[in-house]
Design an enzyme around this catalytic site. Sequence first.
Site, PDB file in Angstrom:
ATOM      1  N   GLY A  46       0.842  -1.190   0.000  1.00 37.68           N
ATOM      2  CA  GLY A  46       0.000   0.000   0.000  1.00 37.68           C
ATOM      3  C   GLY A  46       0.875   1.237   0.000  1.00 37.68           C
ATOM      4  N   GLN A  51       2.939   9.915   1.352  1.00 36.78           N
ATOM      5  CA  GLN A  51       4.267   9.309   1.515  1.00 36.78           C
ATOM      6  C   GLN A  51       5.252   9.725   0.427  1.00 36.78           C
ATOM      7  OE1 GLN A  51       2.289   5.273   2.171  1.00 36.78           O
ATOM      8  NE2 GLN A  51       4.202   4.998   3.265  1.00 36.78           N
ATOM      9  N   CYS A  91       5.793  -0.294   7.470  1.00 37.81           N
ATOM     10  CA  CYS A  91       5.418   0.887   6.686  1.00 37.81           C
ATOM     11  C   CYS A  91       6.622   1.286   5.854  1.00 37.81           C
ATOM     12  CB  CYS A  91       5.029   2.021   7.628  1.00 37.81           C
ATOM     13  SG  CYS A  91       4.641   3.559   6.773  1.00 37.81           S
ATOM     14  N   LEU A  92       6.388   1.593   4.573  1.00 32.25           N
ATOM     15  CA  LEU A  92       7.496   1.992   3.704  1.00 32.25           C
ATOM     16  C   LEU A  92       8.148   3.280   4.200  1.00 32.25           C
ATOM     17  CD1 LEU A  92       5.909   1.173   0.220  1.00 32.25           C
ATOM     18  CD2 LEU A  92       7.642  -0.136   1.470  1.00 32.25           C
ATOM     19  N   HIS A 133      -4.607   1.770   7.399  1.00 30.83           N
ATOM     20  CA  HIS A 133      -3.238   2.295   7.526  1.00 30.83           C
ATOM     21  C   HIS A 133      -3.010   3.434   6.524  1.00 30.83           C
ATOM     22  CE1 HIS A 133       1.286   1.429   7.972  1.00 30.83           C
ATOM     23  NE2 HIS A 133       1.233   2.225   6.917  1.00 30.83           N
ATOM     24  N   GLU A 134      -3.457   3.226   5.275  1.00 32.23           N
ATOM     25  CA  GLU A 134      -3.242   4.248   4.233  1.00 32.23           C
ATOM     26  C   GLU A 134      -4.116   5.475   4.465  1.00 32.23           C
ATOM     27  OE1 GLU A 134      -0.689   4.018   2.567  1.00 32.23           O
ATOM     28  OE2 GLU A 134      -0.357   1.881   2.813  1.00 32.23           O
ATOM     29  N   HIS A 137      -2.436   7.704   6.781  1.00 29.08           N
ATOM     30  CA  HIS A 137      -1.378   8.519   6.151  1.00 29.08           C
ATOM     31  C   HIS A 137      -1.961   9.817   5.601  1.00 29.08           C
ATOM     32  CE1 HIS A 137       2.344   6.288   6.270  1.00 29.08           C
ATOM     33  NE2 HIS A 137       1.818   5.191   5.751  1.00 29.08           N
TER      34      HIS A 137
HETATM   35 ZN    ZN Z   1       2.605   3.294   5.781  1.00 27.02          ZN
END
Ligand code: ZN
Length: 176
Positions: A46, A51, A91-92, A133-134, A137
Site C-alpha cells: 500500500g 508518503q 510501513c514503507l 493504515h493508508e 497517512h
Molecule cells: Zn505506511
Amino acid sequence: MAILTILEFPDPRLRRKAVPVEVVDEKIRTLIDDLLETMYDAPGIGLAATQVDVHQRVLVADISDDKSTPLVLINPEILSRDGVEITEEGCLSVPGVYEKVERAEHITFRALDRDGKGIEMEARGLLAVCVQHECDHLDGKLFVDYLSELKRQRIRKRVQKAHRQESNQPHRAPAI
Ligand code: ZN
C-alpha cells in the site's frame, strides 16, 4: 511512469493532512500510476500520496502475491468499522520496523476510482488493515502513533541510525 521518493519518519511532511481531489484528471491518473510503480518497486502492499510528498487524498494498495489486484482509492472515506484485528504492521515510511497494531477487522468504505466513478466496498483482514493504515497517512498519522512514546523514540533513533549506515534490514512482513 516514475518511481517516486518515499518520505521517511520522522519527516514532518508525513504529518500534513491531505486535501480532497476535486477533479480526477490526467494529472491524478499519472500520480496513481507513479504510486503503483513506486509501491511495487519498494516492494509494499500500500502507498498513500502523502508518503511521496503529494498532499492529495489518493492511495493505492495491492495485497495479491502477483501484483494482479491494484486497488485505487481517491478521497476514501471509511463508513463503518467492526471487529478487532491485531496485525504486525510495517510501513514503507518507517523502514525495518514491524510492530503489532490493533485495528478493525472489517470495514466498509467509499471512494472514487481512477475514472472518478464512486465506488462502495467492504474489506476484511489484511486489506482492511491496509486501507485503514493508508487512510491514516492521508490524515498525517503513522502506525507508530499507536505505540507508546518510549517505543516511538526508540524507533526514531533506529530509523535515523539505519539512515546513517545506509543499511537495509530485510522485511519480515509486508510494508504498507
Ligand atoms: Zn505506511
